[in-house]
Design a protein around this motif. Structure first.
Motif, PDB file in Angstrom:
ATOM      1  N   UNK A 173       1.943  -6.601  -0.492  1.00 50.60           N
ATOM      2  CA  UNK A 173       2.591  -5.685  -1.433  1.00 50.60           C
ATOM      3  C   UNK A 173       3.483  -6.343  -2.447  1.00 50.60           C
ATOM      4  N   UNK A 174       3.947  -7.563  -2.172  1.00 47.85           N
ATOM      5  CA  UNK A 174       4.793  -8.273  -3.124  1.00 47.85           C
ATOM      6  C   UNK A 174       6.051  -7.495  -3.462  1.00 47.85           C
ATOM      7  N   UNK A 175       6.470  -7.525  -4.741  1.00 46.39           N
ATOM      8  CA  UNK A 175       7.731  -6.877  -5.146  1.00 46.39           C
ATOM      9  C   UNK A 175       7.780  -5.383  -4.855  1.00 46.39           C
ATOM     10  N   UNK A 176       6.633  -4.684  -4.903  1.00 49.19           N
ATOM     11  CA  UNK A 176       6.652  -3.237  -4.644  1.00 49.19           C
ATOM     12  C   UNK A 176       7.124  -2.957  -3.219  1.00 49.19           C
ATOM     13  N   UNK A 177       6.700  -3.804  -2.272  1.00 48.20           N
ATOM     14  CA  UNK A 177       7.126  -3.606  -0.882  1.00 48.20           C
ATOM     15  C   UNK A 177       8.542  -4.119  -0.667  1.00 48.20           C
ATOM     16  N   UNK A 178       8.849  -5.321  -1.138  1.00 51.79           N
ATOM     17  CA  UNK A 178      10.180  -5.891  -0.887  1.00 51.79           C
ATOM     18  C   UNK A 178      11.272  -5.081  -1.587  1.00 51.79           C
ATOM     19  N   UNK A 179      10.951  -4.483  -2.736  1.00 52.70           N
ATOM     20  CA  UNK A 179      11.936  -3.622  -3.419  1.00 52.70           C
ATOM     21  C   UNK A 179      12.229  -2.384  -2.585  1.00 52.70           C
ATOM     22  N   UNK A 190       9.687   6.520  -8.918  1.00 56.63           N
ATOM     23  CA  UNK A 190       9.076   5.282  -9.402  1.00 56.63           C
ATOM     24  C   UNK A 190       8.811   4.325  -8.245  1.00 56.63           C
ATOM     25  N   UNK A 191       9.753   4.222  -7.319  1.00 57.79           N
ATOM     26  CA  UNK A 191       9.581   3.325  -6.166  1.00 57.79           C
ATOM     27  C   UNK A 191       8.484   3.817  -5.225  1.00 57.79           C
ATOM     28  N   UNK A 192       8.406   5.146  -5.035  1.00 60.41           N
ATOM     29  CA  UNK A 192       7.337   5.688  -4.194  1.00 60.41           C
ATOM     30  C   UNK A 192       5.971   5.420  -4.820  1.00 60.41           C
ATOM     31  N   UNK A 193       5.901   5.572  -6.144  1.00 66.50           N
ATOM     32  CA  UNK A 193       4.626   5.320  -6.834  1.00 66.50           C
ATOM     33  C   UNK A 193       4.223   3.859  -6.696  1.00 66.50           C
ATOM     34  N   UNK A 194       5.193   2.944  -6.840  1.00 63.17           N
ATOM     35  CA  UNK A 194       4.900   1.512  -6.717  1.00 63.17           C
ATOM     36  C   UNK A 194       4.436   1.181  -5.303  1.00 63.17           C
ATOM     37  N   UNK A 195       5.082   1.777  -4.287  1.00 61.50           N
ATOM     38  CA  UNK A 195       4.686   1.534  -2.906  1.00 61.50           C
ATOM     39  C   UNK A 195       3.276   2.061  -2.656  1.00 61.50           C
ATOM     40  N   UNK A 196       2.973   3.246  -3.193  1.00 58.25           N
ATOM     41  CA  UNK A 196       1.643   3.836  -3.009  1.00 58.25           C
ATOM     42  C   UNK A 196       0.563   2.984  -3.664  1.00 58.25           C
ATOM     43  N   UNK A 197       0.858   2.379  -4.813  1.00 57.78           N
ATOM     44  CA  UNK A 197      -0.149   1.620  -5.546  1.00 57.78           C
ATOM     45  C   UNK A 197      -0.596   0.360  -4.807  1.00 57.78           C
ATOM     46  N   UNK A 198       0.192  -0.108  -3.827  1.00 56.94           N
ATOM     47  CA  UNK A 198      -0.251  -1.238  -2.999  1.00 56.94           C
ATOM     48  C   UNK A 198      -1.555  -0.886  -2.297  1.00 56.94           C
ATOM     49  N   UNK A 199      -1.681   0.380  -1.892  1.00 58.92           N
ATOM     50  CA  UNK A 199      -2.796   0.818  -1.057  1.00 58.92           C
ATOM     51  C   UNK A 199      -3.860   1.574  -1.831  1.00 58.92           C
ATOM     52  N   UNK A 200      -3.604   1.905  -3.093  1.00 56.49           N
ATOM     53  CA  UNK A 200      -4.572   2.637  -3.888  1.00 56.49           C
ATOM     54  C   UNK A 200      -4.273   4.124  -3.888  1.00 56.49           C
TER      55      UNK A 200
END
Length: 420
Positions: free
Chosen positions: A340-346, A372-382
């Motif tokens: 997940x990189x920054x999306x997960x660590x953030x 915005x953070x929820x969207x970034x976390x979701x985008x890790x998985x599609x």
């Protein structure tokens, strides 16, 4: 690479470990070809030495030397009896995958009286040499071929035909391969996943559950000997073989047991069972098809999580080990950080900030991440639904709790209290 006798190697390991008393991590790494790399890590300084250990009549079995070295190091680090004994089991588990084992130890306290943590990593490469002793030379992947390489057109054994039909077996095989492929996709992107993927790749066969007989499966392995006994005879023989035994060890293999009927479950889970094909206790990973399947990446992470859990369970009725469960979560955190990189660590950092402000566990952790953070976390998985997003948010929250507590031991105690 320094050539050295077995006794001198063991003495050097102990002496250098005592001398480098600021060491925080210690790795004893089998090299391809039979060499042994030992690395002592201190803050800002790594000290690596490479050895080839010789007996009077030639090269020593490197596996025996590494296992013996851990025993010699136990009072120096220190390691408690549980971790010392478990290190051999973990070493040989990695060896079963066909990878290079590397026992790894980490300090969890500045006090010399507190036992170190222990694990065993795996690296790609051939772990065997001509110097291997007979015991370790015999340890390798359970099958040379793919354990899920079952001919869907071949006649089924009589016991299995009595349990179900060929169409059902083919569908279960398709689901098992699909689930395992998701783990392979994660392993291609995460070094944390390599050892566990090796275990799945070499040890996981298809398991078909016996309808109406809870806890019983038929392991369909491609190398199984011909045996056309009916189910009742196999089951009776299994019951006779296992009755009265007080200490049972699971078979080396693990059964992937897919459920082709959509239901409420979405995540894989571990369960012990009895395999009527071999008459042995067997570890199983139950794989739901799910009416709303998880993302492929999410399925891969969860299957590897459960497979890692399964690797550590060798005895039937093995008591719960909270430090192993804490290490299991750290394994998952490591995979997600890589994937997940920054999306997960953030997301983890945001939860950690909230925990520090609150000074305690959060009353409403689901409200911490903004849109915005929820969207970034979701985008890790599609393209995932809200339920799966909540799952990965809760994992990031647990990761933040571990960071706030500051050690694996403290996190293990937290997990124990939460379960109670």
């Amino acid at each position: 690479m320094e050539q050295i006798s077995r006794r001198r190697f063991l003495d050097e390991m102990v002496a250098v470990t005592r001398e480098r008393d600021a060491t925080t991590h210690l790795y004893v790494m089998l090299r391809e070809g039979g060499g042994i790399g030992v690395q002592w890590e201190q803050p800002g300084v790594d000290h690596l030495r490479e050895f080839r250990v010789l007996d009077p009549d030639g090269p020593a079995c490197p596996h025996c030397v590494i296992i013996e070295a851990v025993v010699e190091l136990a009072p120096v680090l220190p390691l408690d009896m549980l971790r010392t004994a478990r290190s051999r089991v973990q070493y040989e588990t990695v060896l079963h995958t066909g990878m290079l084992p590397a026992p790894a130890f980490a300090r969890q306290s500045v006090s010399r009286e507190v036992t170190w943590l222990g694990d065993c990593h795996g690296a790609p490469g051939n772990p065997h040499t001509d110097a291997d002793c007979a015991e370790h030379a015999a340890i390798g992947p359970s099958l040379v071929t793919d354990p899920l390489d079952v001919d869907p057109g071949a006649p089924l054994p009589l016991a299995l035909r009595e349990m179900t039909g060929a169409t059902d077996v083919r569908e279960r095989l398709r689901l098992a391969c699909d689930w395992r492929d998701t783990a392979a996709e994660v392993a291609r992107r995460s070094r944390y996943a390599e050892t566990t993927w090796g275990f799945l790749r070499s040890s996981a066969v298809l398991g078909v559950p016996a309808a109406g007989v809870p806890g019983v499966v038929y392991a369909l392995a491609p190398d199984a000997p011909a045996d056309d006994r009916p189910f009742a005879d196999r089951y009776a023989a299994t019951v006779r073989a296992l009755s009265g035994q007080t200490s049972l060890t699971y078979a080396d293999r693990v059964c992937l047991v897919p459920d082709p009927v959509p239901g409420g479950e979405r995540m894989p889970s571990f369960a012990g069972a009895v395999d009527v094909a071999t008459g042995q206790p067997v570890r199983t990973l139950r794989l739901p098809s799910g009416g709303r399947p998880l993302s492929r990446l999410g399925r891969g992470v969860l299957l590897l999580f459960e497979a890692r859990h399964t690797m550590l369970i060798r005895q039937v009725g093995q008591p719960r080990d909270w430090e192993s469960e804490a290490a299991l979560h750290l394994f998952e955190f490591g995979m997600l950080e890589e994937l997940g990189g920054p999306a997960y660590t953030t997301a983890v950092a945001t939860y950690l900030d909230a925990l520090r402000r609150e000074g305690d566990l959060l009353a409403r952790p689901q409200k911490v991440l903004d849109r915005r953070q929820r969207k970034a976390l979701a985008q890790i998985f599609g393209d995932i639904d809200d339920q799966e997003l909540h799952l990965w948010g809760s994992v990031a929250y647990r990761n933040a709790i571990m960071l706030m507590l500051g050690s694996q031991a403290a996190f293990a105690e937290h997990l124990r209290r939460q379960a109670a």
